[in-house]
Design an enzyme around this catalytic site. Structure first.
Site, PDB file in Angstrom:
ATOM      1  N   LYS A  26       0.836  -1.207   0.000  1.00  0.00           N
ATOM      2  CA  LYS A  26       0.000   0.000   0.000  1.00  0.00           C
ATOM      3  C   LYS A  26       0.867   1.253   0.000  1.00  0.00           C
ATOM      4  O   LYS A  26       2.059   1.188   0.346  1.00  0.00           O
ATOM      5  CB  LYS A  26      -0.906  -0.019   1.242  1.00  0.00           C
ATOM      6  CG  LYS A  26      -0.141   0.049   2.561  1.00  0.00           C
ATOM      7  CD  LYS A  26      -1.066  -0.150   3.754  1.00  0.00           C
ATOM      8  CE  LYS A  26      -0.293  -0.072   5.064  1.00  0.00           C
ATOM      9  NZ  LYS A  26      -1.156  -0.402   6.220  1.00  0.00           N
TER      10      LYS A  26
ATOM     11  N   ARG B 194     -10.993   0.133  14.402  1.00  0.00           N
ATOM     12  CA  ARG B 194     -10.809   0.882  13.162  1.00  0.00           C
ATOM     13  C   ARG B 194     -11.750   0.230  12.152  1.00  0.00           C
ATOM     14  O   ARG B 194     -12.964   0.311  12.329  1.00  0.00           O
ATOM     15  CB  ARG B 194      -9.327   0.796  12.774  1.00  0.00           C
ATOM     16  CG  ARG B 194      -8.775   2.028  12.127  1.00  0.00           C
ATOM     17  CD  ARG B 194      -7.263   1.944  11.947  1.00  0.00           C
ATOM     18  NE  ARG B 194      -6.855   0.828  11.086  1.00  0.00           N
ATOM     19  CZ  ARG B 194      -5.595   0.611  10.685  1.00  0.00           C
ATOM     20  NH1 ARG B 194      -4.633   1.424  11.070  1.00  0.00           N
ATOM     21  NH2 ARG B 194      -5.301  -0.398   9.913  1.00  0.00           N
TER      22      ARG B 194
ATOM     23  N   TYR C  91      14.031  30.538   7.624  1.00  0.00           N
ATOM     24  CA  TYR C  91      12.821  31.266   8.023  1.00  0.00           C
ATOM     25  C   TYR C  91      12.711  31.399   9.541  1.00  0.00           C
ATOM     26  O   TYR C  91      13.064  30.483  10.276  1.00  0.00           O
ATOM     27  CB  TYR C  91      11.579  30.516   7.543  1.00  0.00           C
ATOM     28  CG  TYR C  91      11.346  30.593   6.061  1.00  0.00           C
ATOM     29  CD1 TYR C  91      11.337  31.810   5.381  1.00  0.00           C
ATOM     30  CD2 TYR C  91      11.096  29.430   5.339  1.00  0.00           C
ATOM     31  CE1 TYR C  91      11.097  31.864   4.019  1.00  0.00           C
ATOM     32  CE2 TYR C  91      10.853  29.480   3.973  1.00  0.00           C
ATOM     33  CZ  TYR C  91      10.851  30.696   3.325  1.00  0.00           C
ATOM     34  OH  TYR C  91      10.610  30.740   1.981  1.00  0.00           O
TER      35      TYR C  91
ATOM     36  N   MET D  49      10.211  24.426   2.570  1.00  0.00           N
ATOM     37  CA  MET D  49       9.421  23.520   1.735  1.00  0.00           C
ATOM     38  C   MET D  49      10.295  22.703   0.778  1.00  0.00           C
ATOM     39  O   MET D  49      10.049  21.524   0.545  1.00  0.00           O
ATOM     40  CB  MET D  49       8.379  24.305   0.938  1.00  0.00           C
ATOM     41  CG  MET D  49       7.418  23.397   0.180  1.00  0.00           C
ATOM     42  SD  MET D  49       6.215  24.285  -0.796  1.00  0.00           S
ATOM     43  CE  MET D  49       5.215  25.045   0.461  1.00  0.00           C
TER      44      MET D  49
HETATM   45  C1  LIG Z   1      -0.570  -1.561   6.869  1.00  0.00           C
HETATM   46  C2  LIG Z   1      -1.271  -2.780   7.224  1.00  0.00           C
HETATM   47  C3  LIG Z   1      -0.570  -3.969   7.438  1.00  0.00           C
HETATM   48  C4  LIG Z   1       0.929  -4.041   7.480  1.00  0.00           C
HETATM   49  O1  LIG Z   1       1.320  -3.743   8.799  1.00  0.00           O
HETATM   50  P1  LIG Z   1       2.876  -3.651   9.216  1.00  0.00           P
HETATM   51  O2  LIG Z   1       2.853  -3.390  10.658  1.00  0.00           O
HETATM   52  O3  LIG Z   1       3.418  -2.517   8.408  1.00  0.00           O
HETATM   53  O4  LIG Z   1       3.462  -4.940   8.836  1.00  0.00           O
HETATM   54  C5  LIG Z   1      -1.300  -5.126   7.667  1.00  0.00           C
HETATM   55  N1  LIG Z   1      -2.651  -5.106   7.689  1.00  0.00           N
HETATM   56  C6  LIG Z   1      -3.356  -3.963   7.528  1.00  0.00           C
HETATM   57  C7  LIG Z   1      -4.842  -3.990   7.596  1.00  0.00           C
HETATM   58  C8  LIG Z   1      -2.705  -2.761   7.290  1.00  0.00           C
HETATM   59  O5  LIG Z   1      -3.399  -1.635   7.142  1.00  0.00           O
END
Ligand SMILES: *Cc1c(COP(=O)(O)O)cnc(C)c1O
Length: 385
Positions: A42, A140, A270, A318
């Site tokens: 991801k 979640r 800055y 930036m």
């Molecule tokens: C990001 C994610 C993972 C991976 O978790 P890590 O701790 O980075 O290995 C696994 N499952 C879900 C649902 C995630 O969102």
């Protein structure tokens, strides 16, 4: 929409060592034995590049890919990757046709999501593979245990009509980084009770999975059929005080594009929060917070130039930051290593995480698209990336 920038130079570069990704994948696969490994790619593989990372992980022991969105899944399919992919976030009104047509496994975290999948399956006249997600305490995504029975009952009805195939049951852990946290036991017993509910319906999903990187590497009892590894793939050590031998896969570097000497008492950057204490030679580096260099880290951070750690002075802007190079003999065009493997004295992404009061994940995923990605291939592999 984000643009793909044409490349004219390599002022700043993220060198992604696919050999490290290969090493880390093998290490995870070994740790989980007979369970399968899902490489979580991801967010463009935590900023490393989803396609090259996915191909490398699949060539070294991973059998699944995990992504957040449908778009991320389709990008992998369009590149010709045919490994099983699980996607897990979408709105309940999203058209999931592309995922269904491309055999992407879809997470179902509520009745609305189940309906959304069924609509796409019906419209495209093909069953959708789903992984039912139960919330075991992360609060979640996922269905609360109290509603789990009803969700499973509905999913089973739709499976009978041929709209869905229940392929997996899954959940996500809140704190596997610390195996002594009793909350882990609570989550696992909730997961087991969700499993026994679905088994009582006579449904037998092939894949049960709950482990992330931390659980994959240190909690044997949580491996089930599949583990989902993100962080570890990129060399982020997932436990606080244990080093599993993972290798950081990204080195971030940038050129010094200008050097000058200023008098003692000169303000830098800055807000003028920094005053030089003596005559100081300053180097300008073309990376800033728009490239993912945390603005707040500036006060503590240093970079490696010609083997010497040089502090960042003044706040990170930036697009650029300024380094005190009094202690190193740098010239224009020399390279500042912002973070890497740490083997030559450069900071690690985890050092930046400490300096910026965040985690390594946020540092790595924050590296922006002005930074050119360059790939070092694993030695034993000669595919095209
Ligand atoms: C990001 C994610 C993972 C991976 O978790 P890590 O701790 O980075 O290995 C696994 N499952 C879900 C649902 C995630 O969102």
């Amino acid at each position: 929409m984000a643009i793909n920038l044409p490349r004219f130079d390599s002022l700043s570069e993220a060198i992604v060592d696919l050999g490290a990704v290969a090493h880390n994948t093998k290490l995870i696969a070994k740790a989980v034995g007979r369970s399968q490994v899902m490489a979580v790619v991801k967010a463009d593989a935590f900023g490393h590049g989803a396609i090259p990372v996915a191909r490398t992980a699949l060539a070294h022991g991973a059998t699944w890919l995990g992504v957040t969105s449908q778009a991320e899944a389709i990008v992998l399919r369009r590149d010709g990757i045919d490994a099983p992919i699980l996607m897990w976030l979408y709105g309940p009104n999203e058209d999931l046709g592309p995922a269904v047509k491309n055999d992407v496994h879809i997470s179902v975290a509520s009745f609305d999501h189940l309906m959304c999948v069924c609509r796409a399956a019906k419209k495209n006249r093909r069953p959708a593979s789903i992984h039912l997600k139960v919330d075991t305490g992360l609060s979640r995504s996922g269905t609360p245990l109290a509603e789990w029975y009803d969700l499973v009952a509905s999913a089973r009805e739709f499976q009978k009509t041929g709209l869905v195939t229940i392929t997996g049951v899954w959940s996500h852990l809140a704190n596997a980084e610390d195996p002594s946290d009793p909350y882990l036991d609570f989550q696992v017993s909730s997961f087991r009770s969700a499993i026994s509910t679905i088994e009582r319906f006579g449904v037998a999903p092939v894949f049960y999975h709950i482990a992330n990187s931390a659980a994959s590497l240190q909690i044997l009892s949580l491996h089930f059929d599949l583990v989902r590894a993100g962080a570890a793939l990129y060399g982020i050590e997932p436990a606080k005080n244990i080093h599993f031998g993972l290798r950081p896969a990204m080195e971030l570097r940038a050129q010094i594009i200008l050097i000058k000497t200023v008098a003692a008492g000169t303000r830098v950057s800055y807000g003028s929060s920094y005053l030089t204490r003596r005559d100081t030679t300053l180097g300008l580096v073309s990376l800033g917070f728009a490239d993912g260099i945390p603005r707040l880290a500036g006060k503590k951070a240093s970079v490696l130039i010609n083997g010497t750690r040089c502090p960042i002075v003044g706040c990170v802007a930036m697009d650029q930051f300024v380094v005190d190079i009094n202690r190193c003999s740098a010239k224009v065009g020399d390279v500042a290593i912002v973070f890497g493997t740490g083997t030559t004295g450069e900071p690690l992404a985890s050092d930046w995480a400490l300096w910026a009061k965040t985690n390594s994940h946020e540092i790595l995923t924050g590296i922006g698209n002005r930074v050119t990605r360059t790939y070092l291939r694993p030695e034993e592999q000669h595919d095209n990336y």
